[in-house]
Every structure is written in C-alpha cells, then in structure tokens.
Design an enzyme around this catalytic site. Sequence first.
Site, PDB file in Angstrom:
ATOM      1  N   ASP A   1       0.801  -1.225   0.000  1.00 22.64           N
ATOM      2  CA  ASP A   1       0.000   0.000   0.000  1.00 22.64           C
ATOM      3  C   ASP A   1       0.835   1.278   0.000  1.00 22.64           C
ATOM      4  O   ASP A   1       0.666   2.153  -0.847  1.00 22.64           O
ATOM      5  CB  ASP A   1      -1.019  -0.006   1.137  1.00 22.64           C
ATOM      6  CG  ASP A   1      -0.415   0.121   2.529  1.00 22.64           C
ATOM      7  OD1 ASP A   1       0.697  -0.400   2.765  1.00 22.64           O
ATOM      8  OD2 ASP A   1      -1.050   0.742   3.391  1.00 22.64           O
TER       9      ASP A   1
ATOM     10  N   ASN B   1       2.948   1.541  -3.171  1.00 24.09           N
ATOM     11  CA  ASN B   1       2.154   1.946  -4.331  1.00 24.09           C
ATOM     12  C   ASN B   1       2.001   3.468  -4.383  1.00 24.09           C
ATOM     13  O   ASN B   1       2.135   4.091  -5.442  1.00 24.09           O
ATOM     14  CB  ASN B   1       0.770   1.303  -4.287  1.00 24.09           C
ATOM     15  CG  ASN B   1       0.819  -0.213  -4.260  1.00 24.09           C
ATOM     16  OD1 ASN B   1       1.827  -0.816  -4.586  1.00 24.09           O
ATOM     17  ND2 ASN B   1      -0.281  -0.823  -3.833  1.00 24.09           N
TER      18      ASN B   1
ATOM     19  N   TYR C   1       2.124 -11.862  -1.600  1.00 28.14           N
ATOM     20  CA  TYR C   1       0.671 -11.979  -1.641  1.00 28.14           C
ATOM     21  C   TYR C   1       0.207 -12.288  -3.056  1.00 28.14           C
ATOM     22  O   TYR C   1       0.887 -11.990  -4.035  1.00 28.14           O
ATOM     23  CB  TYR C   1      -0.022 -10.721  -1.109  1.00 28.14           C
ATOM     24  CG  TYR C   1       0.022  -9.511  -2.009  1.00 28.14           C
ATOM     25  CD1 TYR C   1      -1.045  -9.198  -2.844  1.00 28.14           C
ATOM     26  CD2 TYR C   1       1.114  -8.639  -2.004  1.00 28.14           C
ATOM     27  CE1 TYR C   1      -1.029  -8.069  -3.649  1.00 28.14           C
ATOM     28  CE2 TYR C   1       1.141  -7.515  -2.792  1.00 28.14           C
ATOM     29  CZ  TYR C   1       0.060  -7.231  -3.617  1.00 28.14           C
ATOM     30  OH  TYR C   1       0.091  -6.116  -4.423  1.00 28.14           O
TER      31      TYR C   1
ATOM     32  N   TYR D   1      -2.066 -14.033   1.710  1.00 33.05           N
ATOM     33  CA  TYR D   1      -0.779 -13.480   2.147  1.00 33.05           C
ATOM     34  C   TYR D   1       0.134 -14.550   2.740  1.00 33.05           C
ATOM     35  O   TYR D   1      -0.320 -15.470   3.405  1.00 33.05           O
ATOM     36  CB  TYR D   1      -1.002 -12.406   3.228  1.00 33.05           C
ATOM     37  CG  TYR D   1      -1.657 -11.142   2.730  1.00 33.05           C
ATOM     38  CD1 TYR D   1      -0.900 -10.120   2.180  1.00 33.05           C
ATOM     39  CD2 TYR D   1      -3.035 -10.975   2.816  1.00 33.05           C
ATOM     40  CE1 TYR D   1      -1.495  -8.956   1.733  1.00 33.05           C
ATOM     41  CE2 TYR D   1      -3.637  -9.809   2.368  1.00 33.05           C
ATOM     42  CZ  TYR D   1      -2.868  -8.810   1.832  1.00 33.05           C
ATOM     43  OH  TYR D   1      -3.458  -7.654   1.373  1.00 33.05           O
ATOM     44  N   TRP D   2       1.446 -14.356   2.508  1.00 33.55           N
ATOM     45  CA  TRP D   2       2.493 -15.143   3.170  1.00 33.55           C
ATOM     46  C   TRP D   2       3.556 -14.138   3.629  1.00 33.55           C
ATOM     47  O   TRP D   2       4.342 -13.644   2.833  1.00 33.55           O
ATOM     48  CB  TRP D   2       3.100 -16.152   2.213  1.00 33.55           C
ATOM     49  CG  TRP D   2       2.120 -17.179   1.733  1.00 33.55           C
ATOM     50  CD1 TRP D   2       1.904 -18.418   2.270  1.00 33.55           C
ATOM     51  CD2 TRP D   2       1.222 -17.069   0.605  1.00 33.55           C
ATOM     52  NE1 TRP D   2       0.930 -19.080   1.571  1.00 33.55           N
ATOM     53  CE2 TRP D   2       0.486 -18.284   0.539  1.00 33.55           C
ATOM     54  CE3 TRP D   2       0.950 -16.055  -0.321  1.00 33.55           C
ATOM     55  CZ2 TRP D   2      -0.483 -18.515  -0.431  1.00 33.55           C
ATOM     56  CZ3 TRP D   2      -0.020 -16.291  -1.284  1.00 33.55           C
ATOM     57  CH2 TRP D   2      -0.725 -17.508  -1.335  1.00 33.55           C
ATOM     58  N   ARG D   3       3.537 -13.792   4.927  1.00 32.13           N
ATOM     59  CA  ARG D   3       4.425 -12.719   5.371  1.00 32.13           C
ATOM     60  C   ARG D   3       5.013 -12.972   6.761  1.00 32.13           C
ATOM     61  O   ARG D   3       5.491 -12.053   7.422  1.00 32.13           O
ATOM     62  CB  ARG D   3       3.677 -11.375   5.350  1.00 32.13           C
ATOM     63  CG  ARG D   3       2.585 -11.294   6.371  1.00 32.13           C
ATOM     64  CD  ARG D   3       1.596 -10.161   6.258  1.00 32.13           C
ATOM     65  NE  ARG D   3       1.919  -8.927   5.622  1.00 32.13           N
ATOM     66  CZ  ARG D   3       1.000  -8.094   5.127  1.00 32.13           C
ATOM     67  NH1 ARG D   3      -0.279  -8.425   5.193  1.00 32.13           N
ATOM     68  NH2 ARG D   3       1.346  -6.953   4.583  1.00 32.13           N
TER      69      ARG D   3
ATOM     70  N   ASN E   1      -6.247   2.648   6.345  1.00 33.48           N
ATOM     71  CA  ASN E   1      -6.155   1.356   5.652  1.00 33.48           C
ATOM     72  C   ASN E   1      -6.359   0.185   6.615  1.00 33.48           C
ATOM     73  O   ASN E   1      -5.451  -0.610   6.867  1.00 33.48           O
ATOM     74  CB  ASN E   1      -4.805   1.245   4.942  1.00 33.48           C
ATOM     75  CG  ASN E   1      -4.944   0.648   3.552  1.00 33.48           C
ATOM     76  OD1 ASN E   1      -5.978   0.077   3.208  1.00 33.48           O
ATOM     77  ND2 ASN E   1      -3.896   0.771   2.758  1.00 33.48           N
TER      78      ASN E   1
ATOM     79  N   ALA F   1      -6.512   1.176  -5.897  1.00 37.44           N
ATOM     80  CA  ALA F   1      -7.368   2.336  -6.180  1.00 37.44           C
ATOM     81  C   ALA F   1      -7.119   3.445  -5.161  1.00 37.44           C
ATOM     82  O   ALA F   1      -6.870   4.605  -5.527  1.00 37.44           O
ATOM     83  CB  ALA F   1      -8.832   1.917  -6.175  1.00 37.44           C
TER      84      ALA F   1
ATOM     85  N   ASP G   1      -4.573   3.686  -2.999  1.00 38.33           N
ATOM     86  CA  ASP G   1      -3.157   4.063  -2.952  1.00 38.33           C
ATOM     87  C   ASP G   1      -2.814   5.041  -4.069  1.00 38.33           C
ATOM     88  O   ASP G   1      -2.069   6.009  -3.858  1.00 38.33           O
ATOM     89  CB  ASP G   1      -2.269   2.818  -3.082  1.00 38.33           C
ATOM     90  CG  ASP G   1      -2.591   1.748  -2.054  1.00 38.33           C
ATOM     91  OD1 ASP G   1      -3.057   2.098  -0.960  1.00 38.33           O
ATOM     92  OD2 ASP G   1      -2.371   0.558  -2.357  1.00 38.33           O
TER      93      ASP G   1
END
Length: 303
Positions: free
Chosen positions: A30, A33, A88, A101-103, A165, A256, A258
């Site tokens: 986010d 971007n 992601y 997600y993989w974080r 966010n 959108a 961001d």
Amino acid sequence: MVRQVLSIGECMVELSQAGEGLLRKGFAGDTFNTAWYLRALMPRDWHIGYMTGLGDDPLSGELLAFMRQANIGTEAIRHIPGRAPGLYMISLKDGERTFSYWRDTSAAKLLADDADHLRTAIEAADLVYFSGITLAILAPGAADTLLAEIRRARAAGKTIAFDPNIRPRLWTDRERMLEVISAGARAATIVLPSFDDETAHFGDANVAATIDRYLGLGANTVVVKNGAQGATIAEDGQTIFVPAVPPENVVDTTSAGDSFNGGFLAKLLTGATAAEAAAHGAAVASVVIAHHGALIDPALLPR
C-alpha cells in the site's frame, strides 16, 4: 533545494492473474504503491524515498533493484539477514479483488526496530507518509516507537500523511487495532480514510461522522474516499465534495486508494488546493483500476 517525501511500510512480492492459469510476478504494497505514483507524478526535483525492511535473499535483491529502477530512494531501507519480503496473491472476480498473504518472515516487520535509523530517515523528509498496515505489521513496541518519531516530526513542523487502511486480519485484537489507528491519525496532519473501512470498523453512520472523528483527533485536513461516490475534503472549516471519475472499464481495483493518495499528494505538494488535488487523485485512480495490477505504466497516468 531537493524536497523529500518518505513513505514507510511494506513492499511485497505480488502474484497477479496473467491468464490461462498463469501468474505474473510484481512488487507492490500500500505505501509503496503511493510512493510509486508520487514518483511518477512529481517533478524530478523532489526525492521520493521508501523505508522498509529487506532481507538478504534473491527476491530482496530484485525488489531493491526494482525500486532503484523506478527512481525511488532506497537509502532508508534496513537490510536484515535471514529475512525475506512478504508475498501476496490477488484473486479477481468481476474486477473486485481478494488477497492471500504469506508474510510470517517479512523483513518489513522489523523496519522500526532500530530507533536511531528511524529517526534519521524521518528527520530528512519534508513529508512522511504511512498507513494502518504499516502499524499493523509491527510488534507493539516497534509501532509505539514509530508513532513517537512521527509525533516528534509533526511537532517539528513536518507534514504527516496517514491512510488508516484498516485490515483486521493483520491485528490480533480489535480494540488495539482501533486504538493504534486512532493514534496514527492523531499524529497526522493529513488523514486519507476510506469510508467503507471506517463504517465497518468504527461504525461511522456517514462520511460526516468520519470527518468529525478525524478532525477531533487533530488532523488539519481529512479526505474521505468513498469509491464511486467520490471524495469529501474537510479543511479550514470547509467541506468540499469532489466526484469520482468513472473508469472506462473496471479491470482491477487493486491500488485504487493508494493511487488516489499518490495523485492527491503529488498535486498538493506542488501547490494545488486540496480540492484540485483530490480531483487529480480521482483521475489517477480511474486510470489505474482500468488496468491489471497495483502499479501501471506511468505513461498512462493523467498529468
């Protein structure tokens, strides 16, 4: 004199649909971007920097090269051995997206662990941009450290922009989520919430309630994004409505908000009024959601 923006958060490896069962690899997140669109839209005498954490793996190297190729400053990035970028995948249905997600081992989770490094990076900037996701990925003590430095920067006269966010999946506790999001807004001069998030999690009955709450927390400017319903700006005791710009075709709504933020801040920093900046943000977002992925070719963007 070079003027500087510092965007703080997580840039991840993005897997998006490429057709015929194939996936396209990219990089997005986010706050990154928004930095990307700021860099694409701002004059070259502005330095757009990004602060995150990266590891020592090949994907971290690719991501670093990608940022540098886009002329986004990387001097504030922390390099953390043994860590890697998060990942992601976007799934799309009728233009609307869902994410997987993989974080767990994301280096960005440690971006605020070095308080001296954090302070040095923030002190060099004229505008600091961060989000609720930035706060959500950090350990509680690190989030508190980041907020303390941002409050210090605001007190020193810097412009602080914050997009709440709100992403509940990133938080273990709803009450802490709302408390920390509110603390982020309290540290900011500009707050850029999305109304669907605010009504879902803070229970705001209408856009005016969102505006009143964030002004009450101390923001100077509040810009409430409400999708196809346009944006509403509150500043200096005035409220102004700016209509959305209908896209030619909704392909992918990723980024959108961001890209709106990037278009808005780019215009505001170069002398436009908040209403003019919001109109530009709406025009940028309209183009972005007509294309696949979070980041589109800068040549497509309205100037």
